[in-house]
Design an enzyme around this catalytic site. Structure first.
Site, PDB file in Angstrom:
ATOM      1  N   HIS A   1       0.799  -1.229   0.000  1.00 27.91           N
ATOM      2  CA  HIS A   1       0.000   0.000   0.000  1.00 27.91           C
ATOM      3  C   HIS A   1       0.828   1.273   0.000  1.00 27.91           C
ATOM      4  O   HIS A   1       0.286   2.339   0.266  1.00 27.91           O
ATOM      5  CB  HIS A   1      -0.924   0.025   1.225  1.00 27.91           C
ATOM      6  CG  HIS A   1      -2.094  -0.898   1.136  1.00 27.91           C
ATOM      7  ND1 HIS A   1      -3.251  -0.583   0.444  1.00 27.91           N
ATOM      8  CD2 HIS A   1      -2.289  -2.135   1.649  1.00 27.91           C
ATOM      9  CE1 HIS A   1      -4.109  -1.591   0.547  1.00 27.91           C
ATOM     10  NE2 HIS A   1      -3.546  -2.543   1.264  1.00 27.91           N
TER      11      HIS A   1
ATOM     12  N   LYS B   1      -8.599  13.478   4.795  1.00 26.15           N
ATOM     13  CA  LYS B   1      -7.748  12.294   4.724  1.00 26.15           C
ATOM     14  C   LYS B   1      -6.686  12.440   5.810  1.00 26.15           C
ATOM     15  O   LYS B   1      -6.578  13.490   6.452  1.00 26.15           O
ATOM     16  CB  LYS B   1      -7.113  12.139   3.350  1.00 26.15           C
ATOM     17  CG  LYS B   1      -6.347  13.362   2.880  1.00 26.15           C
ATOM     18  CD  LYS B   1      -5.796  13.163   1.475  1.00 26.15           C
ATOM     19  CE  LYS B   1      -6.900  13.204   0.438  1.00 26.15           C
ATOM     20  NZ  LYS B   1      -6.985  12.025  -0.405  1.00 26.15           N
TER      21      LYS B   1
ATOM     22  N   LYS C   1       0.421  14.178   1.038  1.00 29.22           N
ATOM     23  CA  LYS C   1      -0.960  14.429   0.618  1.00 29.22           C
ATOM     24  C   LYS C   1      -1.211  15.918   0.387  1.00 29.22           C
ATOM     25  O   LYS C   1      -2.223  16.306  -0.168  1.00 29.22           O
ATOM     26  CB  LYS C   1      -1.936  13.862   1.648  1.00 29.22           C
ATOM     27  CG  LYS C   1      -1.858  12.333   1.741  1.00 29.22           C
ATOM     28  CD  LYS C   1      -2.808  11.783   2.791  1.00 29.22           C
ATOM     29  CE  LYS C   1      -2.675  10.260   2.932  1.00 29.22           C
ATOM     30  NZ  LYS C   1      -3.203   9.519   1.769  1.00 29.22           N
TER      31      LYS C   1
ATOM     32  N   THR D   1      -8.785   6.078  -1.698  1.00 27.15           N
ATOM     33  CA  THR D   1     -10.160   5.574  -1.831  1.00 27.15           C
ATOM     34  C   THR D   1     -11.169   6.684  -1.570  1.00 27.15           C
ATOM     35  O   THR D   1     -12.305   6.599  -2.026  1.00 27.15           O
ATOM     36  CB  THR D   1     -10.428   4.390  -0.879  1.00 27.15           C
ATOM     37  OG1 THR D   1     -10.064   4.752   0.462  1.00 27.15           O
ATOM     38  CG2 THR D   1      -9.655   3.159  -1.303  1.00 27.15           C
TER      39      THR D   1
ATOM     40  N   LYS E   1     -15.040   7.573  -3.259  1.00 27.18           N
ATOM     41  CA  LYS E   1     -16.283   7.871  -2.526  1.00 27.18           C
ATOM     42  C   LYS E   1     -16.877   9.186  -3.002  1.00 27.18           C
ATOM     43  O   LYS E   1     -18.091   9.306  -3.204  1.00 27.18           O
ATOM     44  CB  LYS E   1     -16.005   7.908  -1.026  1.00 27.18           C
ATOM     45  CG  LYS E   1     -15.540   6.591  -0.450  1.00 27.18           C
ATOM     46  CD  LYS E   1     -14.880   6.768   0.909  1.00 27.18           C
ATOM     47  CE  LYS E   1     -14.082   5.534   1.283  1.00 27.18           C
ATOM     48  NZ  LYS E   1     -13.188   5.742   2.441  1.00 27.18           N
TER      49      LYS E   1
END
Length: 829
Positions: A373, A566, A572, A674, A678
């Site tokens: 991951h 997140k 990020k 993910t 969504k």
């Protein structure tokens, strides 16, 4: 036992007739639970209303749960054990009601007692079993496995306190214990009869068995008991209920009676406390040596208990049969956390079942599969040899043996290439030696997969290139997905009803059918567009209420809702988002309002307790929000809020209400993501880099329905050696003004210099996230967002198309690919 052999195990469930699911039957049982089991009456605390209803629903799951169990454990049935340190399942009640198809009946039953079902559902606490995307993915996968009727069992840990509850104090993140189990968990069933013993410490010794064979045993260990608690995972309207088995750690003895009698009360319960620490808190802070040890203890505890449990089940029909075990079982390791399973299965087979090494290795490599991951080398776990030696001495010997055999294979392939041997070795040499868990997982697995097309390619070409050259057949891609049951049907019922009215409800179980929505994106469908916007507006009103309640900030539902939620991490790039906020703030202050649209920016996520820079970025976000929201010149044109304690139940409100989904990681750093899926399913448009699953989303919806910006992964790599952020500042007056305003202390008037570390990080030539390199491209893309938002008909078309093109991102599709290529399971009837 007969003559030293196990008696055949023949599980025959009691034939439980399904309980009534009409409103009267549900209401009758609810009254009985509330009155007789809980001793409460109407008007009691809401938690008891929830607990009584949850017990009623669980009873109605039980007959299917027991029959599913019996189907899974028939001789010859092949099963998967999904091992993960996280299962972020969120709330269970509403999800089970949806899957069972009894929402209407249950709502009516509760209304008969003057309760609103939606309010009762809100009284459930989020299960504290995960941190972020990894755990939520595992939960989506469990949902899909049950919906597809696949015999898959989840194995995890029953954390007493979860990760932590985040709250904000003077702009800073503060952590408090997440007491999610303080009122119990009505969904779990304790299976104390299946408890397992897990060893730590001690030492190993050689001996000869009754046949004169040389053996090794692990002795004088400190043993911990693993007690399993099972939770039901319901499939969507198919009467399949799979199992999530969570292990709780407890001492083999409650306390030392001699020390207790001698008055040493603390010493008497020390062993009990140390044992229970293993499952006390999710993912301890590993910045200290004690934190590292506890984390390794958690990982081995999960793996050892789960493997022993699977071996116990495999021998349920008589003596243990190695070939039958290999045929019936596959263990999917969710990231490197369970990687020690490779060595533990070898230890059990060789030491306890006296299987020959080569046979044990053949079976182990046949039974293990590894999902990676991360592309960040520092996120690939490794543990010091000294820690292993002290905590898991026998496992270290097994790993040495595995590594010796493996390196011989490497040298056979590349004779004399000692640099390659050094890179590939499971043991990292140096002043302090380490065990590389990702290498162990790759060497011991039959399959290694990434979780997005780009991620898998970068693994093959970069991080794991040596291993790919040795075993190209092992490597494959399985792009992540999320369950449409939880994230659309349950989280966004109004939109779901609108979709089903026009294309039927088959999409809930088969999201590929959502493509039938594409024609309705056409501007000629004015009535459908109007209803779509009305649903979105109502969802935004719900989110505005949440932001007001938790942040004290007023969001205008008519404004553009710009959302990034997140885990807080520099890659990020929440920081890039805030730099754009400051740029917008300056434009408004200077009266540059051409093409301006009112915007509400929401950011949320937890930073690891020991992650200094991530926590400083949270402080920066909150300070910027405080200035922007209270500046009269802004006059509501821009609002900013940081939502504390971001969690699954929050996302169920956020995703349906979001207009713009921020997916702005440095290209080549996000494995998949993910949250992007969504948001897409709920009609948000993505602004994102060419990274992770963003790429597949971009390809699915097309360039006109996605706001793409920034460097690509290859460009990031090419720029790294000559990255000079100062040049971007010199060439971009707006960027220069943004940084100057921050440096001036405008957002830290009473805290001089507090954001200097943030500025130093983005201005450093060694900034691995290259924030400033993408600033101009990002700001320009945000201008495109504003222009698109100004044309509401066009925006609505884009929103509908994003939902209509989301079929590929169902976790059902992902699990079908896992099963087709790796698991090879047959659905149960």
């Amino acid at each position: 036992m007969q003559n030293g052999k196990r008696e055949p195990f023949n599980y025959q469930p009691v034939d439980l007739a399904p309980l009534g699911c009409d409103a009267a039957a549900i209401g009758s049982d609810f009254k009985r639970y509330l009155s007789y089991r809980l001793g409460r009456s109407r008007g009691c605390a809401p938690i008891y209303i929830y607990e009584a209803l949850a017990s009623v629903v669980r009873d109605r799951l039980t007959s299917d749960w027991r029959h599913t169990w019996a189907l899974h454990w028939r001789p010859g049935v092949r099963r998967v054990q999904y091992m993960s340190l996280e299962f972020l399942i969120g709330r269970a009640l509403g999800n089970h009601l949806l899957n069972m198809g009894i929402e209407g009946e249950t709502a009516q039953a509760m209304l008969d007692f003057s309760y609103k079902l939606e309010e009762v559902v809100q009284d459930e606490v989020d299960a504290g079993l995960g941190n972020g995307g990894l755990g939520r993915l595992a939960a989506c996968f469990m949902d899909s496995c049950a919906t597809l009727a696949l015999p898959v069992m989840g194995y995890g840990l029953r954390y007493e306190y979860g990760m932590f509850r985040q709250f904000i104090e003077n702009g800073f993140q503060k952590e408090a214990a997440d007491l999610w189990l303080k009122n119990g968990n009505p969904w779990e069933v304790e299976r104390i009869e299946y408890s397992q013993t897990v060893q730590f410490g001690g030492y190993t010794e050689q001996y000869r068995d009754e046949h004169g064979q040389k053996r090794t045993r692990w002795v004088s260990s400190n043993d911990v008991v693993a007690i399993p608690f099972d939770m039901p995972i319901s499939g969507y309207r198919n009467h399949i209920v799979n199992t999530l088995r969570l292990w709780k750690a407890t001492a083999s003895d409650e306390f030392n009676l001699e020390e207790f009698n001698a008055g040493s009360y603390t010493d008497a319960v020390q062993a009990k406390n140390e044992a229970e620490d293993i499952t006390m808190v999710l993912y301890p802070n590993d910045s200290s040596e004690n934190g590292k040890e506890l984390r390794l203890r958690q990982q081995y505890f999960l793996v050892s208990a789960s493997l022993k449990d699977s071996l116990r089940i495999s021998a349920r029909h008589g003596d243990f049969n190695l070939e039958q075990f290999a045929h019936e079982n596959l263990f999917q390791m969710n990231d490197t956390h369970p990687a020690i399973a490779v060595a533990e299965l070898m230890r059990i087979l060789v030491d306890e079942y006296h299987v020959l090494w080569d046979d044990a290795w053949r079976v182990t490599t046949q039974c293990m599969a590894y999902t990676n991951h991360t592309l960040l080398p520092e996120a690939l776990e490794k543990w010091s040899v000294s820690l292993f030696e002290r905590l898991l001495p026998r496992l270290l010997e097994i790993i040495y043996e595995i590594n010796s055999h493996f390196l011989n294979k490497v040298l056979m392939k590349w004779p004399g290439d000692m640099e390659r041997v050094k890179r590939m070795s499971i043991i990292e040499e140096g002043p302090e030696r380490y065990v590389r868990m990702a290498s162990l997982a790759i060497v011991g697995s039959c399959s290694v997969n990434g979780v997005a097309a780009l991620h898998s390619r970068l693994l093959r070409e970069g991080l794991f290139h040596d291993f790919y050259q040795l075993w190209p057949e092992k490597f494959n891609n399985k792009t992540n997905g999320v369950t449409p049951r939880r994230w659309v049907a349950h989280a966004n019922p109004a939109m779901s009803a609108l979709i089903s009215e026009h294309i039927g409800d088959g999409w809930v179980a088969d999201l590929s059918q959502i493509s039938q929505l594409k024609p309705f994106a056409g501007k000629q469908h004015t009535q459908f567009h109007a209803r779509w916007r009305a649903v979105k507006l109502a969802n935004k009103q719900h989110l505005a209420a949440l932001v007001k309640a938790e942040c004290g900030v007023d969001f205008d539902p008519e404004a553009l809702f710009d959302v990034q939620v997140k885990r807080l991490h520099e890659y990020k790039r929440q920081l890039l988002n805030v730099l754009h906020v400051v740029a917008l703030y300056l434009r408004i202050k200077r009266g540059h309002l051409d093409h301006h649209v009112n915007r509400c920016v929401l950011i949320g996520g937890k930073a690891a307790p020991g992650y200094y820079m991530a926590k400083r970025i949270i402080k920066f976000i909150n300070n910027v929000a405080g200035v922007v929201n209270n500046d009269p010149d802004i006059d509501g044109r821009l609002k900013v809020a940081f939502l504390p304690n971001y969690r699954v139940s929050s996302m169920e409100i956020i995703a349906p209400a979001t207009d713009l989904s921020e997916q702005i990681s440095t290209a080549g750093k996000e494995a998949s993501g993910t949250g992007n899926m969504k948001f897409m399913m709920n009609g948000a448009i993505t602004i994102g880099t060419y990274d992770g699953a963003n790429i597949e989303i971009f390809e699915a919806v097309g360039r006109d329905n996605f706001f793409l910006f920034g460097l690509h992964a290859e460009q990031v790599d090419a720029l790294r050696c000559e990255y000079r952020p100062g040049e971007y500042v010199e060439q971009d007056a707006e960027l220069r003004d943004v940084l100057d305003l921050i440096r001036s202390g405008h957002f830290s008037l009473n805290e001089p210099g507090i954001f200097e570390p943030v500025l130093d990080a983005v201005l450093s030539p060694s900034d691995p996230w290259m924030v400033l390199a993408d600033f101009r491209s990002y700001v320009d893309a945000q201008q495109q967002v504003a222009q698109a938002w100004a044309d509401q008909e066009r925006w609505t078309e884009m929103s509908i198309l994003n939902t209509a093109c989301s079929g590929f991102f169902s976790s059902d599709r992902t699990i079908q690919e896992y099963n087709r290529d790796i698991w090879k399971l047959e659905p149960v009837a």
